[in-house]
Design a protein around this motif. Structure first.
Motif, PDB file in Angstrom:
ATOM      1  N   SER A 276       0.847  -1.189   0.000  1.00 11.45           N
ATOM      2  CA  SER A 276       0.000   0.000   0.000  1.00 11.45           C
ATOM      3  C   SER A 276       0.879   1.234   0.000  1.00 11.45           C
ATOM      4  N   GLY A 277       0.243   2.378  -0.271  1.00 18.17           N
ATOM      5  CA  GLY A 277       1.001   3.620  -0.317  1.00 18.17           C
ATOM      6  C   GLY A 277       0.093   4.824  -0.443  1.00 18.17           C
ATOM      7  N   ILE A 278       0.464   5.732  -1.331  1.00 21.84           N
ATOM      8  CA  ILE A 278      -0.278   6.970  -1.479  1.00 21.84           C
ATOM      9  C   ILE A 278      -1.649   6.747  -2.117  1.00 21.84           C
ATOM     10  N   GLU A 279      -1.780   5.766  -2.972  1.00 24.77           N
ATOM     11  CA  GLU A 279      -3.087   5.440  -3.537  1.00 24.77           C
ATOM     12  C   GLU A 279      -3.998   4.872  -2.450  1.00 24.77           C
ATOM     13  N   SER A 280      -5.289   4.862  -2.729  1.00 24.39           N
ATOM     14  CA  SER A 280      -6.267   4.461  -1.711  1.00 24.39           C
ATOM     15  C   SER A 280      -6.582   2.971  -1.741  1.00 24.39           C
ATOM     16  N   ASP A 281      -5.938   2.214  -2.630  1.00 19.35           N
ATOM     17  CA  ASP A 281      -6.200   0.775  -2.662  1.00 19.35           C
ATOM     18  C   ASP A 281      -5.034  -0.002  -2.070  1.00 19.35           C
ATOM     19  N   ILE A 282      -5.238  -1.306  -1.952  1.00 18.62           N
ATOM     20  CA  ILE A 282      -4.215  -2.247  -1.482  1.00 18.62           C
ATOM     21  C   ILE A 282      -4.011  -3.272  -2.579  1.00 18.62           C
ATOM     22  N   LYS A 283      -2.759  -3.581  -2.892  1.00 17.49           N
ATOM     23  CA  LYS A 283      -2.466  -4.618  -3.864  1.00 17.49           C
ATOM     24  C   LYS A 283      -2.037  -5.891  -3.145  1.00 17.49           C
ATOM     25  N   VAL A 284      -2.614  -7.015  -3.561  1.00 11.03           N
ATOM     26  CA  VAL A 284      -2.194  -8.327  -3.074  1.00 11.03           C
ATOM     27  C   VAL A 284      -1.471  -9.028  -4.216  1.00 11.03           C
ATOM     28  N   TRP A 285      -0.268  -9.525  -3.921  1.00 11.97           N
ATOM     29  CA  TRP A 285       0.594 -10.120  -4.933  1.00 11.97           C
ATOM     30  C   TRP A 285       0.732 -11.619  -4.695  1.00 11.97           C
ATOM     31  N   THR A 286       0.493 -12.412  -5.729  1.00 10.32           N
ATOM     32  CA  THR A 286       0.715 -13.851  -5.659  1.00 10.32           C
ATOM     33  C   THR A 286       1.541 -14.300  -6.861  1.00 10.32           C
ATOM     34  N   SER A 287       2.069 -15.515  -6.778  1.00  9.96           N
ATOM     35  CA  SER A 287       2.968 -16.012  -7.830  1.00  9.96           C
ATOM     36  C   SER A 287       2.166 -16.712  -8.924  1.00  9.96           C
ATOM     37  N   LYS A 288       1.452 -15.923  -9.714  1.00  6.66           N
ATOM     38  CA  LYS A 288       0.590 -16.502 -10.742  1.00  6.66           C
ATOM     39  C   LYS A 288       1.027 -16.164 -12.165  1.00  6.66           C
ATOM     40  N   ALA A 289       2.118 -15.406 -12.307  1.00  5.12           N
ATOM     41  CA  ALA A 289       2.590 -15.056 -13.651  1.00  5.12           C
ATOM     42  C   ALA A 289       3.120 -16.289 -14.370  1.00  5.12           C
ATOM     43  N   ALA A 290       2.847 -16.392 -15.676  1.00  5.91           N
ATOM     44  CA  ALA A 290       3.291 -17.546 -16.454  1.00  5.91           C
ATOM     45  C   ALA A 290       4.795 -17.541 -16.671  1.00  5.91           C
ATOM     46  N   GLU A 291       5.394 -16.358 -16.749  1.00  2.00           N
ATOM     47  CA  GLU A 291       6.812 -16.243 -17.018  1.00  2.00           C
ATOM     48  C   GLU A 291       7.528 -15.542 -15.866  1.00  2.00           C
ATOM     49  N   ARG A 292       8.799 -15.892 -15.683  1.00  4.16           N
ATOM     50  CA  ARG A 292       9.603 -15.206 -14.676  1.00  4.16           C
ATOM     51  C   ARG A 292       9.942 -13.803 -15.155  1.00  4.16           C
ATOM     52  N   ALA A 293       9.861 -12.846 -14.251  1.00  2.00           N
ATOM     53  CA  ALA A 293      10.167 -11.465 -14.591  1.00  2.00           C
ATOM     54  C   ALA A 293      11.665 -11.254 -14.668  1.00  2.00           C
ATOM     55  N   THR A 294      12.074 -10.262 -15.430  1.00  2.00           N
ATOM     56  CA  THR A 294      13.466  -9.849 -15.491  1.00  2.00           C
ATOM     57  C   THR A 294      13.564  -8.398 -15.047  1.00  2.00           C
ATOM     58  N   LEU A 295      14.742  -7.999 -14.635  1.00  2.00           N
ATOM     59  CA  LEU A 295      14.929  -6.617 -14.201  1.00  2.00           C
ATOM     60  C   LEU A 295      14.852  -5.670 -15.390  1.00  2.00           C
ATOM     61  N   PRO A 296      14.308  -4.468 -15.167  1.00  2.00           N
ATOM     62  CA  PRO A 296      14.271  -3.469 -16.246  1.00  2.00           C
ATOM     63  C   PRO A 296      15.678  -3.083 -16.681  1.00  2.00           C
ATOM     64  N   GLU A 297      15.803  -2.635 -17.939  1.00  3.59           N
ATOM     65  CA  GLU A 297      17.074  -2.104 -18.394  1.00  3.59           C
ATOM     66  C   GLU A 297      17.378  -0.804 -17.666  1.00  3.59           C
ATOM     67  N   ASN A 298      18.650  -0.460 -17.582  1.00  2.00           N
ATOM     68  CA  ASN A 298      19.080   0.756 -16.889  1.00  2.00           C
ATOM     69  C   ASN A 298      18.492   0.803 -15.475  1.00  2.00           C
ATOM     70  N   ILE A 299      18.663  -0.297 -14.756  1.00  2.00           N
ATOM     71  CA  ILE A 299      18.035  -0.432 -13.449  1.00  2.00           C
ATOM     72  C   ILE A 299      18.472   0.669 -12.493  1.00  2.00           C
ATOM     73  N   GLU A 300      19.671   1.190 -12.669  1.00  2.00           N
ATOM     74  CA  GLU A 300      20.151   2.234 -11.776  1.00  2.00           C
ATOM     75  C   GLU A 300      19.365   3.530 -11.937  1.00  2.00           C
ATOM     76  N   LEU A 301      18.601   3.661 -13.036  1.00  2.00           N
ATOM     77  CA  LEU A 301      17.811   4.879 -13.282  1.00  2.00           C
ATOM     78  C   LEU A 301      16.323   4.655 -13.067  1.00  2.00           C
ATOM     79  N   VAL A 302      15.934   3.477 -12.588  1.00  2.00           N
ATOM     80  CA  VAL A 302      14.521   3.117 -12.568  1.00  2.00           C
ATOM     81  C   VAL A 302      13.689   4.033 -11.685  1.00  2.00           C
ATOM     82  N   CYS A 303      14.277   4.575 -10.621  1.00  2.00           N
ATOM     83  CA  CYS A 303      13.515   5.442  -9.727  1.00  2.00           C
ATOM     84  C   CYS A 303      13.413   6.872 -10.243  1.00  2.00           C
ATOM     85  N   PHE A 304      13.956   7.136 -11.409  1.00  2.00           N
ATOM     86  CA  PHE A 304      13.935   8.496 -11.928  1.00  2.00           C
ATOM     87  C   PHE A 304      13.321   8.538 -13.327  1.00  2.00           C
TER      88      PHE A 304
END
Length: 429
Positions: free
Chosen positions: A394-422
């Motif tokens: 949860s955070g600034i938005e008014s909803d809550i997200k529930v996360w489960t392991s239901k994705a068909a594929e494994r995720a990979t890190l975004p490119e330029n990960i050092e810049l992801v927060c900007f």
């Protein structure tokens, strides 16, 4: 069959594979308990986490989420001053009630062994309150105590249906026993520097209890030190100097830095202490990394004498074993963010970020393995399920997200990960 070949049967790319482990459990190659722990800690499942449900009821920022002991009910509190109990699997509201607080609810938790009918809360109004769920889902709330200023966090003594602790921006730490009428004021947190002890108290943002030793708890706030206390040292007449912490923890390069503070704390199942700093990183301390009850070094490092680039690395002359692991990549500047462990044996570290994403690192080694988009603004809270690989955020938005392991594929890190927060501007509210 060689040991290497055997390992390959149950481990793909260095990761335990849940399907193979399931087969091994069925044929007696792995115990049910080990299978459960390995399954819940599987990196394959972490890499397949995605949003399962969005829980929508609150009308303001959601500042706290927490599961009950069984894991079937999620509790949340918000700027709307309401507390909501959720059947998170169905996405339904089980109960919603006004907390009795006059300002934003910062923390709400079930008391153990109360049949989920006793809830304690703290809030921006400084109040600490109790909510009792009666027959017919009628709710009665009552006042328990007060901080002078916002009360960000509370923590419950593991397995105890009566005792919990709170901390506030007044620097006060209080111990509550629901069997008594008034809390015990344990101490007010002061600077470790003798020259500053007569100044204002250290504002506290976080408090956590060691799950392996409920006598030990840590607090953190607006200076560089996480302080560890042993409640057994407390005596009501104050004659034993309980105001001095039993131990202090701080990365060597932050000692003397007056610009940082602590926003989140968490203990692992191995009594390691996780500390999240604003405008800095997250650090993991083992119990033997403490600086003792008097952490002031003979030659404190001042902020003015250390460059920003130098302050982001550990001094070369430090003993390798005294330098904590560091977790980098997120941004923690805008809000009071928590930090947490994930996995049955605290195998992962999780944190929200100002960029609206969730970051997950391997605890061992500190490698970043997941970045998940979770909020348009800021993610403040991430809470792991007590038994299975499920997260609530949860955070600034008014909803809550529930996360489960239901994705068909494994995720990979975004490119330029050092810049992801900007990659996009923050939206302040």
């Amino acid at each position: 069959m060689s040991e290497k070949a055997k390992k390959g049967r149950s481990n793909f790319n260095g990761l335990h594979h849940p399907v193979v482990d399931f087969w091994r459990r069925e044929v007696g190659g792995i115990s049910s308990r080990n299978f459960s722990n390995r399954f819940s800690a599987s990196e394959n499942l972490v890499l397949r986490l995605e949003i399962y449900k969005k829980l929508e009821k609150h009308k303001g920022c959601v500042n706290t989420v927490s599961f009950n002991a069984e894991g079937d009910v999620l509790i949340s509190g918000s700027d709307d001053r309401r507390v909501v109990l959720w059947d998170w699997q169905l996405g339904n509201v089980k109960l919603s009630f006004h907390s009795g607080h006059a300002n934003n609810v910062f923390q709400a938790k079930f008391m153990p062994f109360s049949d989920d009918r006793t809830i304690v809360t703290c809030a921006a109004d400084g109040m600490v309150r109790r909510a009792s769920i009666l027959e017919g889902d009628k709710v009665e709330t009552s006042f328990l105590g007060l901080h002078q200023g916002r009360a960000h966090k509370l923590c419950i003594e593991p397995g105890n249906p009566h005792i919990f602790y709170t901390c506030g921006e007044d620097g006060l730490v209080q111990r509550f026993d629901l069997r008594t009428e008034a809390p015990t004021e344990l101490f007010t947190c002061q600077s470790v520097d003798p020259r500053r002890r007569n100044m204002e108290a250290i504002q506290l943002n976080a408090i956590a209890i060691d799950p392996r030793n409920s006598n030990l708890f840590a607090v953190g706030g607006m200076d560089e030190y996480a302080r560890l206390y042993d409640v057994r040292r407390f005596q009501g007449d104050g004659s034993n100097g309980f105001t001095r912490a039993a131990d202090h923890f701080c990365p060597p390069h932050l000692i003397g830095n007056e610009e940082v503070g602590i926003t989140g704390l968490a203990f692992s199942e191995q009594s390691e202490l996780l500390v999240s700093y604003n405008d800095e990183f997250i650090y993991l301390f083992t119990p033997d990394m403490g600086l003792g009850s008097n952490p002031i070094p003979s030659s404190p490092i001042s902020k003015s004498s250390v460059s920003k680039s130098e302050s982001a690395s550990s001094p070369k002359d430090e003993n390798e074993h005294s330098v904590p692991l560091v977790y980098k990549g997120h941004k923690n500047s805008e809000t009071v963010k928590g930090v947490n462990f994930f996995g049955p044996r605290s195998e992962y570290v999780v944190s929200g970020s100002d960029c609206g994403r969730i970051f997950i690192w391997r605890k061992k080694g500190g490698e970043l393995i997941r970045v998940m988009e979770a909020d348009r603004h800021v993610v403040n809270c991430i809470e792991p399920h007590p038994h299975i690989p499920v997260l609530a955020s949860s955070g600034i938005e008014s909803d809550i997200k529930v996360w489960t392991s239901k994705a068909a594929e494994r995720a990979t890190l975004p490119e330029n990960i050092e810049l992801v927060c900007f990659t996009f501007p923050l939206i302040k509210t």
